[in-house]
Design a protein around this motif. Structure first.
Motif, PDB file in Angstrom:
ATOM      1  N   LYS A  22     -28.837  -6.114 -29.306  1.00  0.00           N
ATOM      2  CA  LYS A  22     -28.486  -7.174 -28.486  1.00  0.00           C
ATOM      3  C   LYS A  22     -27.158  -8.274 -28.704  1.00  0.00           C
ATOM      4  N   ILE A  23     -27.054  -8.172 -30.029  1.00  0.00           N
ATOM      5  CA  ILE A  23     -25.662  -8.751 -30.540  1.00  0.00           C
ATOM      6  C   ILE A  23     -24.755  -8.014 -30.523  1.00  0.00           C
ATOM      7  N   ASP A  24     -24.825  -6.580 -30.541  1.00  0.00           N
ATOM      8  CA  ASP A  24     -23.811  -5.604 -30.098  1.00  0.00           C
ATOM      9  C   ASP A  24     -23.237  -5.850 -28.871  1.00  0.00           C
ATOM     10  N   LYS A  25     -24.395  -5.726 -28.048  1.00  0.00           N
ATOM     11  CA  LYS A  25     -24.040  -5.986 -26.448  1.00  0.00           C
ATOM     12  C   LYS A  25     -23.210  -7.247 -26.217  1.00  0.00           C
ATOM     13  N   LEU A  26     -23.851  -8.497 -26.853  1.00  0.00           N
ATOM     14  CA  LEU A  26     -23.026  -9.386 -26.671  1.00  0.00           C
ATOM     15  C   LEU A  26     -21.619  -9.744 -27.136  1.00  0.00           C
ATOM     16  N   ILE A  27     -21.438  -9.360 -28.270  1.00  0.00           N
ATOM     17  CA  ILE A  27     -20.175  -9.059 -28.983  1.00  0.00           C
ATOM     18  C   ILE A  27     -19.170  -8.271 -28.033  1.00  0.00           C
ATOM     19  N   GLY A  28     -19.724  -7.089 -27.578  1.00  0.00           N
ATOM     20  CA  GLY A  28     -18.966  -6.343 -26.622  1.00  0.00           C
ATOM     21  C   GLY A  28     -18.597  -7.136 -25.356  1.00  0.00           C
ATOM     22  N   ASP A  29     -19.389  -7.836 -24.878  1.00  0.00           N
ATOM     23  CA  ASP A  29     -18.988  -8.557 -23.640  1.00  0.00           C
ATOM     24  C   ASP A  29     -18.008  -9.570 -23.856  1.00  0.00           C
ATOM     25  N   LEU A  30     -18.200 -10.374 -25.130  1.00  0.00           N
ATOM     26  CA  LEU A  30     -17.283 -11.265 -25.341  1.00  0.00           C
ATOM     27  C   LEU A  30     -15.842 -10.468 -25.611  1.00  0.00           C
ATOM     28  N   GLU A  31     -15.823  -9.668 -26.240  1.00  0.00           N
ATOM     29  CA  GLU A  31     -14.428  -9.001 -26.526  1.00  0.00           C
ATOM     30  C   GLU A  31     -14.011  -8.305 -25.388  1.00  0.00           C
ATOM     31  N   ARG A  32     -14.678  -7.843 -24.327  1.00  0.00           N
ATOM     32  CA  ARG A  32     -14.019  -7.196 -23.086  1.00  0.00           C
ATOM     33  C   ARG A  32     -13.573  -8.418 -22.118  1.00  0.00           C
ATOM     34  N   GLN A  33     -14.194  -9.575 -22.285  1.00  0.00           N
ATOM     35  CA  GLN A  33     -13.872 -10.673 -21.538  1.00  0.00           C
ATOM     36  C   GLN A  33     -12.331 -11.422 -22.323  1.00  0.00           C
ATOM     37  N   GLY A  34     -12.320 -10.954 -23.372  1.00  0.00           N
ATOM     38  CA  GLY A  34     -11.399 -11.665 -24.272  1.00  0.00           C
ATOM     39  C   GLY A  34     -11.610 -12.871 -24.917  1.00  0.00           C
ATOM     40  N   PHE A  35     -12.838 -13.240 -24.760  1.00  0.00           N
ATOM     41  CA  PHE A  35     -13.386 -14.441 -25.568  1.00  0.00           C
ATOM     42  C   PHE A  35     -13.371 -14.366 -27.040  1.00  0.00           C
ATOM     43  N   VAL A  36     -13.496 -13.046 -27.741  1.00  0.00           N
ATOM     44  CA  VAL A  36     -13.241 -13.045 -28.907  1.00  0.00           C
ATOM     45  C   VAL A  36     -12.512 -11.791 -29.270  1.00  0.00           C
ATOM     46  N   GLU A  37     -12.099 -11.775 -30.440  1.00  0.00           N
ATOM     47  CA  GLU A  37     -11.049 -10.504 -30.904  1.00  0.00           C
ATOM     48  C   GLU A  37     -11.521 -10.034 -32.222  1.00  0.00           C
ATOM     49  N   LEU A  38     -11.351  -8.777 -32.642  1.00  0.00           N
ATOM     50  CA  LEU A  38     -11.725  -8.472 -34.009  1.00  0.00           C
ATOM     51  C   LEU A  38     -10.426  -8.853 -34.984  1.00  0.00           C
ATOM     52  N   GLU A  39     -10.875  -9.795 -35.993  1.00  0.00           N
ATOM     53  CA  GLU A  39      -9.900 -10.331 -36.569  1.00  0.00           C
ATOM     54  C   GLU A  39      -9.614  -9.407 -38.021  1.00  0.00           C
ATOM     55  N   GLU A  83     -11.040  -5.934 -39.470  1.00  0.00           N
ATOM     56  CA  GLU A  83     -11.837  -4.463 -39.177  1.00  0.00           C
ATOM     57  C   GLU A  83     -12.815  -4.245 -40.570  1.00  0.00           C
ATOM     58  N   LEU A  84     -12.429  -4.624 -41.732  1.00  0.00           N
ATOM     59  CA  LEU A  84     -13.004  -4.232 -43.129  1.00  0.00           C
ATOM     60  C   LEU A  84     -14.339  -4.735 -42.890  1.00  0.00           C
ATOM     61  N   ASP A  85     -14.453  -6.110 -42.762  1.00  0.00           N
ATOM     62  CA  ASP A  85     -15.873  -6.935 -42.524  1.00  0.00           C
ATOM     63  C   ASP A  85     -16.511  -7.327 -41.284  1.00  0.00           C
ATOM     64  N   SER A  86     -15.645  -6.757 -40.331  1.00  0.00           N
ATOM     65  CA  SER A  86     -16.262  -7.048 -38.852  1.00  0.00           C
ATOM     66  C   SER A  86     -16.094  -8.378 -38.383  1.00  0.00           C
ATOM     67  N   THR A  87     -15.248  -9.197 -38.980  1.00  0.00           N
ATOM     68  CA  THR A  87     -15.046 -10.630 -38.658  1.00  0.00           C
ATOM     69  C   THR A  87     -14.255 -10.745 -37.245  1.00  0.00           C
ATOM     70  N   TYR A  88     -14.731 -11.647 -36.389  1.00  0.00           N
ATOM     71  CA  TYR A  88     -14.285 -11.643 -34.989  1.00  0.00           C
ATOM     72  C   TYR A  88     -14.058 -13.323 -34.822  1.00  0.00           C
ATOM     73  N   LYS A  89     -12.946 -13.336 -34.188  1.00  0.00           N
ATOM     74  CA  LYS A  89     -12.188 -14.903 -34.055  1.00  0.00           C
ATOM     75  C   LYS A  89     -12.405 -15.270 -32.318  1.00  0.00           C
ATOM     76  N   VAL A  90     -12.940 -16.409 -32.075  1.00  0.00           N
ATOM     77  CA  VAL A  90     -12.954 -16.897 -30.868  1.00  0.00           C
ATOM     78  C   VAL A  90     -11.732 -17.258 -30.404  1.00  0.00           C
ATOM     79  N   THR A  91     -11.462 -16.884 -29.199  1.00  0.00           N
ATOM     80  CA  THR A  91      -9.969 -17.304 -28.692  1.00  0.00           C
ATOM     81  C   THR A  91      -9.946 -18.381 -27.840  1.00  0.00           C
ATOM     82  N   ALA A  92      -8.675 -18.915 -27.518  1.00  0.00           N
ATOM     83  CA  ALA A  92      -8.681 -20.159 -26.671  1.00  0.00           C
ATOM     84  C   ALA A  92      -9.403 -19.771 -25.023  1.00  0.00           C
TER      85      ALA A  92
END
Length: 181
Positions: free
Chosen positions: A131-148, A150-159
């Motif tokens: 579920k969390i994988d799907k949620l992060i994928g949806d957030l990323e596809r919409q442009g709400f988050v971006e992978l900040e 890659e090494l530790d899989s940190t995401y940043k929430v965009t404006a």
């Protein structure tokens, strides 16, 4: 207006171009739109898209039929559940916030409310991990988050996340006004 193609490719798929993007290219596109907003707006309006700006982001909107609006309302209901889940995970979840999938999964062990809200996300998916994988994928596809990172899989929430928050705030305000009548 050198970037109409690049801007169209992102925005026409429902994406956002955010001021605080991780991508230097997207930040550059944001600046280009900001510098020539009126020209880009007129150009895209000529092909049936309305270029809109929010608090640090740009997106396309367009007039929709009643059937399309009904579909949009259903998608919005899904996003309300997702945002409710994310705000339960951390009330500071918003533009500029950084997180890892592991942070969310760790919180499951001690937060009963988060577990309950997760049950309503993606009901066709069984495990919280998926579920969390799907949620992060949806957030990323919409442009709400971006992978900040890659090494530790940190995401940043965009404006662009402001867009969904503002929509939800509008619904809350309307709901509150109707209850008082």
């Amino acid at each position: 207006m050198r970037y109409t193609k690049e801007i169209f490719e992102i925005l026409s798929r429902g994406g956002f171009i955010s001021q605080n993007s991780i991508s230097p290219q997207r930040m550059h596109l944001y600046d280009a739109i900001e510098d020539d907003f009126q020209q880009y707006q007129e150009y895209f309006e000529g092909i049936g898209f309305l270029l809109e700006g929010g608090n640090g982001y740009y997106y396309f909107s367009r007039s929709e039929s009643k059937v399309e609006l009904a579909d949009k309302v259903q998608r919005m209901a899904d996003w309300i559940d997702r945002i409710d889940f994310l705000k339960t995970f951390n009330t500071a979840f918003g533009s500029g916030f950084s997180f890892r999938k592991s942070n969310i999964l760790e919180k499951f062990s001690s937060d009963i409310e988060l577990k309950e809200k997760a049950r309503h996300l993606y009901t066709d998916i069984k495990t919280n991990d998926e579920k969390i994988d799907k949620l992060i994928g949806d957030l990323e596809r919409q442009g709400f988050v971006e992978l900040e990172n890659e090494l530790d899989s940190t995401y940043k929430v965009t404006a662009a996340f402001h867009y969904i928050e503002e929509l939800i705030d509008c619904l809350t305000i309307i709901d509150t006004e109707t209850e008082q009548v």
